[in-house]
Enzyme design. Structure first.
Site, short mmCIF file in Angstrom:
data_model
loop_
_atom_site.label_atom_id
_atom_site.label_comp_id
_atom_site.label_asym_id
_atom_site.label_seq_id
_atom_site.Cartn_x
_atom_site.Cartn_y
_atom_site.Cartn_z
N LEU A 112 -25.56 -18.44 56.09
CA LEU A 112 -25.34 -19.88 55.90
C LEU A 112 -26.30 -20.64 56.80
CD1 LEU A 112 -21.45 -20.28 55.78
CD2 LEU A 112 -23.02 -20.75 53.94
N ASP A 113 -26.90 -21.71 56.30
CA ASP A 113 -27.77 -22.54 57.13
C ASP A 113 -26.98 -23.11 58.31
OD1 ASP A 113 -29.85 -22.02 55.47
OD2 ASP A 113 -29.72 -23.90 54.34
#
Length: 445
Positions: A112-113
């Site tokens: 996930l960013d």
């Protein structure tokens, strides 16, 4: 009137306690079961509905039900459905958990960013073997986007989102962790939720393939509407089979559970937040094998017909299945070589080949080579009726060729044939060398 079913449907904490304390093997007894088979835990759910090949096997004392493992093994073969906070990267979060739990290794099921929050499956020790299988599973996001200009009607936004479904060309954003090259990703559904014309902001739900950039979808949405757009905020609702409504934990839960375990020896909180690795495999088709062949599978053996007890409906050739024990432990992920109807109709052959072994070796005892056929084969080798590799020779009785079924693959047969060819080629090479030597001798003269 038939007999009333005394088994009651339990819920919540009562169900969890019954699953943890109950024995899910089938001992001979006149007592009624406390739980219906539809409420049995993890891979044992609806065990009574599996197709039965045979019920005759010798149960071994080794092995234990996934929910009854001691706390050390329970953690090392478990995973978290973590609610990742915004700002730290996925790798930072995973390394923090590794430090908190003092475990050997951790992994996750898809990056996930940093600014994105939501579901992140964190695998511990042995469960990292399943991380790859969850990385390819579908993902679901809720996204807030902002348009750069006003749009006359909400329906235009909805229609534009519907256009952005199916197989799409995507190039990763300027700031990304992967190489910026054009690739195809599938968006299964874009569900429009709300749009606020005053703020020029809207919300939509996106169900997509792993590796899809929702940020790029927002940019494409702005291009279709002719006004430009960007992503404001993103949260992952679901990753594989884990969603935010079920067993989601925070970093604080992990810290508190480890503190209770260290200071008060209280396992209850840790057992509540960690789930066994078998929970990741509940969507796979199942094949139940005998206890005597489990260790052989852990050493890489193929799954053969004589070792099978039960199997699921609708098994297809080439699909991933899970091989499990009678206690509900996952042994390995395998690729099916037979479908359900073939398994039911044949008496020998390879059912599946292991793709990823999950269980550690020697948890169960070594039992291969102790069966009637293997014992007879060893005796024949000893008496000289078979060669030292167990293959027929001149003295082998004809009845043995009819009784014994060779399960080796074509590749193995080819490998056996190659040494003879090499031997034939060897004299040719020698003759060439001798000619060269003769020519060199003549030159020196």
């Amino acid at each position: 009137m038939g007999k009333k079913d005394k088994r009651s449907k339990l819920e919540g904490d009562d169900l969890a306690e019954a699953q943890q304390k109950g024995s899910f093997q089938l001992p001979s007894s006149n007592e009624t079961a406390k739980l219906d088979a539809s409420q049995w835990p993890l891979l044992l759910k609806n065990y009574d509905k599996l197709n039965v090949r045979t019920n005759h096997y010798t149960p071994h004392v080794e092995g234990v039900s996934p929910l009854k493992r001691d706390i050390k093994n329970y953690i090392s073969s478990g995973f978290f459905n973590l609610d990742k906070p915004s700002n730290p990267s996925s790798h930072e979060v995973v390394s923090w958990i590794k430090r908190i739990l003092r475990c050997e290794k951790t992994g996750h099921s898809g990056t996930l960013d940093p600014k994105v929050s939501g579901c992140l499956i964190v695998c511990i020790d042995r469960t990292t073997r399943l991380a790859k299988s969850q990385q390819g599973a579908g993902k679901e996001y809720i996204c807030i986007f902002k348009l750069h200009e006003e749009v006359e009607d909400d329906r235009k936004v909805k229609q534009a989102l519907e256009k952005l479904t199916g197989a799409l060309f995507q190039r990763p954003p300027l700031i990304s962790a992967v190489k910026r090259q054009l690739r195809i990703r599938t968006v299964y559904e874009n569900k429009f939720i709300e749009y606020d014309p005053a703020q020029q902001m809207g919300i939509f739900n996106c169900i997509c393939e792993s590796g899809t950039y929702v940020r790029t979808i927002c940019v494409h949405l702005g291009l279709i509407l002719g006004c430009g757009g960007q992503m404001q905020e993103l949260r992952r609702n679901r990753s594989g089979i884990c969603d935010e409504n079920e067993n989601m934990v925070t970093m604080h839960d992990v810290l508190d559970a480890q503190y209770l375990l260290d200071t008060q020896k209280d396992e209850s909180y840790m057992r509540h937040i960690v789930r066994p690795l078998e929970a990741l495999l509940t969507q796979h088709k199942r094949v139940v094998v005998k206890d005597s062949c489990i260790n052989a599978i852990c050493y890489g053996a193929k799954i053969l017909i004589p070792g099978i007890l039960r199997y699921d409906d609708d098994i297809e050739v080439g699909k991933e299945i899970v091989i499990m024990s009678t206690k509900g432990e996952a042994i390995c992920i395998a690729i099916a070589q037979m479908n359900t109807s073939t398994i039911a109709s044949v008496d020998h052959g390879v059912v599946a080949k292991s793709k990823r072994v999950i269980m550690e070796r020697d948890v169960y005892g070594r039992k291969w080579g102790l069966g009637p056929v293997a014992s007879k084969k060893k005796q024949m080798v000893k008496d000289g009726l078979l060669d030292k590799f167990g293959k027929p020779n001149d003295t082998t009785p004809k009845s043995w060729a009819k009784e014994y079924v060779q399960t080796s693959t074509k590749k193995e047969v080819k490998k056996e044939e190659t040494p003879d060819e090499e031997e034939e080629e060897a004299p040719k090479k020698k003759s060439k060398k001798s000619k060269k030597q003769e020519s060199s001798d003549s030159d020196s003269d």
